[in-house]
Structure formats: structure tokens, C-alpha cells
Write a protein that holds these residues in place. Structure first.
Motif, PDB file in Angstrom:
ATOM      1  N   ILE A  24       0.650  -1.065   0.054  1.00 42.43           N
ATOM      2  CA  ILE A  24      -0.019  -0.030  -0.051  1.00 42.43           C
ATOM      3  C   ILE A  24       0.892   1.255   0.115  1.00 42.43           C
ATOM      4  CG2 ILE A  24      -1.863   1.353   1.167  1.00 42.43           C
ATOM      5  CD1 ILE A  24      -2.941  -1.516   2.027  1.00 42.43           C
ATOM      6  N   ALA A  25       1.956   1.258   0.789  1.00 40.41           N
ATOM      7  CA  ALA A  25       2.819   2.375   0.847  1.00 40.41           C
ATOM      8  C   ALA A  25       3.310   2.679  -0.580  1.00 40.41           C
ATOM      9  CB  ALA A  25       3.981   2.069   1.848  1.00 40.41           C
ATOM     10  N   PHE A  26       3.918   1.677  -1.258  1.00 40.92           N
ATOM     11  CA  PHE A  26       4.545   1.605  -2.413  1.00 40.92           C
ATOM     12  C   PHE A  26       3.757   2.184  -3.628  1.00 40.92           C
ATOM     13  CE2 PHE A  26       6.476   0.048  -6.479  1.00 40.92           C
ATOM     14  CZ  PHE A  26       7.774   0.503  -6.176  1.00 40.92           C
ATOM     15  N   ALA A  29      -2.119  -3.311  -4.979  1.00 41.94           N
ATOM     16  CA  ALA A  29      -2.680  -2.582  -3.957  1.00 41.94           C
ATOM     17  C   ALA A  29      -4.113  -2.132  -3.666  1.00 41.94           C
ATOM     18  CB  ALA A  29      -1.847  -1.002  -4.061  1.00 41.94           C
ATOM     19  N   ILE A  30      -4.849  -2.147  -4.975  1.00 36.85           N
ATOM     20  CA  ILE A  30      -6.219  -2.090  -5.067  1.00 36.85           C
ATOM     21  C   ILE A  30      -6.805  -3.208  -4.437  1.00 36.85           C
ATOM     22  CG2 ILE A  30      -8.090  -2.007  -6.420  1.00 36.85           C
ATOM     23  CD1 ILE A  30      -6.461   0.054  -8.270  1.00 36.85           C
ATOM     24  N   PRO A  88      -6.260   2.556   0.746  1.00 37.23           N
ATOM     25  CA  PRO A  88      -7.407   3.910   0.558  1.00 37.23           C
ATOM     26  C   PRO A  88      -6.915   4.998  -0.404  1.00 37.23           C
ATOM     27  CG  PRO A  88      -5.653   3.743   2.262  1.00 37.23           C
ATOM     28  CD  PRO A  88      -5.745   2.624   1.885  1.00 37.23           C
ATOM     29  N   GLY A  89      -8.027   5.529  -1.242  1.00 37.57           N
ATOM     30  CA  GLY A  89      -7.755   6.559  -1.961  1.00 37.57           C
ATOM     31  C   GLY A  89      -7.283   6.225  -3.570  1.00 37.57           C
ATOM     32  N   ILE A  90      -6.974   4.983  -3.556  1.00 41.67           N
ATOM     33  CA  ILE A  90      -6.510   4.313  -4.867  1.00 41.67           C
ATOM     34  C   ILE A  90      -7.768   3.709  -5.586  1.00 41.67           C
ATOM     35  CG2 ILE A  90      -4.864   3.103  -6.225  1.00 41.67           C
ATOM     36  CD1 ILE A  90      -2.890   3.611  -4.178  1.00 41.67           C
ATOM     37  N   SER A  91      -8.153   3.947  -6.503  1.00 34.44           N
ATOM     38  CA  SER A  91      -9.436   3.655  -7.401  1.00 34.44           C
ATOM     39  C   SER A  91      -8.877   3.142  -8.637  1.00 34.44           C
ATOM     40  CB  SER A  91     -10.616   4.501  -7.380  1.00 34.44           C
ATOM     41  OG  SER A  91     -10.058   5.581  -8.396  1.00 34.44           O
ATOM     42  N   VAL A  92      -9.612   2.337  -9.357  1.00 35.32           N
ATOM     43  CA  VAL A  92      -9.556   1.807 -10.774  1.00 35.32           C
ATOM     44  C   VAL A  92      -9.242   3.131 -11.558  1.00 35.32           C
ATOM     45  CG1 VAL A  92     -10.238   0.728 -12.952  1.00 35.32           C
ATOM     46  CG2 VAL A  92     -10.568  -0.484 -10.428  1.00 35.32           C
TER      47      VAL A  92
END
Length: 315
Positions: A149-151, A220-221, A226-230
Motif C-alpha cells: 500500500i505504501a509503495f 494495492a487496490i 485507501p484513496g486508490i481506485s481503478v
């Protein structure tokens, strides 16, 4: 044979041109499956990079060192992709561009190869994301999941669109240099070293490669970043990186070295074989076993290939 057991610059770019023709003229099903294979293989290397980066103490105290260690490991992916004859769309941006500029390939065939390899790379990457790494729980441990997730957050949320675009130029500039230098080696070790060094440079600098992002962001998705969508991934993970990769590979490597080493040059022989307009490579020293005459003095009935051409045609 060269003292350094490698093709010179002109011969290497001639090989790039021939390779682009061969790749773009593959049957569509083989072209697609070859690119799916590349997506598989590069995704494994991306997973290894994330695993290597899962080092909390280093991330806090020596982030440059752990990035360098990960960059030393990652190039095995591109090495296997290249040596198995698999196709990355990013490599195609160089190979087919040189073939078009060299007058050996049509523009439409170049674009078809780009499209087919892009979707094949995406299909292969998403398979590894979901089936192998995802449902396989490769990153099940909380520390590994945090790194995933951090990456992705550092790649998608922190930089602006133009930053990813510029990083994409740098990434494929180096990746295509790796593909080019890999062709310059005449034997296994030389090929591996040629691929490894520029790939290490691209990863150590944290640049953006559209196919690598096909693993880094979707995983990550999958892990619920959080905050990363397709939609965000398409807008900031695919589009700017893809456009940057096209410029980095097609302009800064393909066009530049075509102009330096192929433009205005006479036909360049590779291991005694010369390129013909129909894609047949004829050895200048080949002898017709029936007549005993050199094939250069006769109509060519069956081509005689050097080892390098046989390897490329195997694709």
C-alpha cells in the motif's frame, strides 16, 4: 568475432531493426500470448521487489539503500522476458519504431503490435495480481501488505500527473537501452549483463514503467489501499506512464540511435547474413549444395540463417 565478443553499435541497431520486423509480423495470437507471458514474468519481479522493500528499519533509516538492494534484484524479470522471447509493449516502442524509420515496417503494423502487446501485458499482469499474489495470499502478512500500500501510494497519490509522465520517459529510456544492450551480447553472460545494468538504474531511481505499474497498483487496490481506485489508476498509473514510455523508448532510444547508426548507412551484415526486403536473411558466404555456387549469385530458394537470426525468428 569482436575482441569483446559483442556486436558493435551499427550491428546492434541492425539487430534491433530486424527484431522489430519479426515481432510485428508474428501471428496475432502468438503476439498476444507472447505479451501475456511478459506480463506474467515482469509481475513476478515486481512482487520480489515489494518483498525486498518490506524492511521497516531500512525504510526509516536507510531508504536509499533498501531501494538499491531491490533494484539489484528486480532485473531478473526483464532478463527472463528477453531471453524467453516474450514481448513487452515498452520494448516494442523501440523495436518497431526503428523498423519503421528503417523503411522495413508499416506504421499500421507498428501500432497493431503496440496495442496487442499492451493488452497482453495487462492480462498477464492482472492474472498474477489476482490469482498468484492476490488469492494466493503472497502479501498476507501485515508488514508486506503495508509495503504494498505504501509503495502504490507513493506512486499514485503523492506525485502529480506531469511528474509520472516525466518519470515514464526516464523509465523506458533505460529499459529500452537494456533491450538494446541485451541484443549486443553474443553469448549468455553478455546479454544478461547488458540487460541488468540499465534496468537496475531505472528501478533505483524510482521511475515509472507502465507494465510494472500493471502489477504495483492493482495489487494495492486488491489489498484495499485507501484513496486508490481503478479510475485513478487509469488516469495516473497508465496514461502518463504509457505516454512517457512511448517517448522514452521510441524517441530517446529508437529514433536517436537509428539516426546515429543506421540513417544513411549501407546494408549491414550480421554474422555474414544480409537483410532482404522480404524479411529473408541471406548469408553472403552460403553455398548452394546442388550447384556449388554462392547464393549471392543465384536466386534464393531457402534462406541460410546465422545463430542470431535463428534466435529472433524463434519468437
Amino acid at each position: 568475432m569482436s575482441v569483446h565478443n559483442a556486436y558493435n553499435q551499427k550491428e546492434t541497431m541492425e539487430l534491433v531493426s530486424r527484431t522489430g520486423v519479426l515481432k510485428a509480423n508474428m501471428r496475432l495470437d502468438k503476439m498476444f500470448l507472447s505479451s501475456v507471458s511478459a506480463g506474467f514474468l515482469l509481475s513476478f519481479a515486481c512482487a520480489t521487489l515489494l518483498s525486498t522493500n518490506t524492511a521497516p528499519w531500512f525504510q526509516q533509516n536507510a531508504p536509499g539503500l533498501i531501494r538499491t538492494i531491490g533494484a539489484l534484484v528486480f532485473p531478473y524479470g526483464l532478463t527472463i522476458v528477453t531471453l524467453t522471447g516474450s514481448d513487452l509493449c515498452t520494448g516494442s516502442f523501440m523495436f518497431t519504431t526503428v523498423s519503421v524509420l528503417h523503411g522495413r515496417l508499416g506504421f499500421r503494423k507498428m501500432l497493431l503490435h503496440w496495442v496487442a502487446t499492451f493488452w497482453g501485458n495487462l492480462a498477464g499482469s492482472l492474472f498474477v495480481v489476482a490469482v498468484i499474489a492476490g488469492y494466493g495470499d503472497v502479501f498476507r502478512s501485515s508488514l508486506y501488505r503495508q509495503e504494498v500500500i505504501a509503495f502504490a501510494t507513493a506512486k499514485q497519490l503523492a506525485p502529480q500527473w506531469h511528474m509520472i509522465f516525466l518519470r515514464g520517459i526516464g523509465a523506458n529510456w533505460l529499459v529500452c537501452l537494456a533491450c538494446m544492450l541485451g541484443l549486443s551480447g553474443r553469448e549468455f553472460v553478455g546479454k544478461v549483463v547488458g540487460i541488468w545494468i540499465p534496468t537496475f538504474a531505472f528501478v533505483s531511481l524510482g521511475l515509472d514503467h507502465v507494465v510494472a505499474n500493471m502489477f504495483f497498483i492493482p495489487i494495492a487496490i486488491f489489498e484495499g489501499a485507501p484513496g486508490i481506485s481503478v479510475g485513478l489508476y487509469i488516469w495516473k498509473g497508465i496514461i502518463p506512464a504509457l505516454l512517457g514510455n512511448i517517448i522514452g523508448g521510441g524517441l530517446f532510444v529508437g529514433t536517436l540511435y537509428w539516426y546515429l547508426h543506421l540513417h544513411g548507412q549501407p546494408s549491414i551484415e550480421i554474422d555474414g547474413s544480409e537483410y532482404e526486403s522480404d524479411g529473408i536473411y541471406v548469408r553472403r558466404d552460403a553455398i548452394n549444395p546442388r550447384s556449388g555456387r554462392s547464393l549471392k549469385d543465384e536466386e534464393v530458394g531457402a534462406p541460410s540463417f546465422s545463430a542470431s537470426e535463428r534466435d529472433m525468428r524463434a519468437d
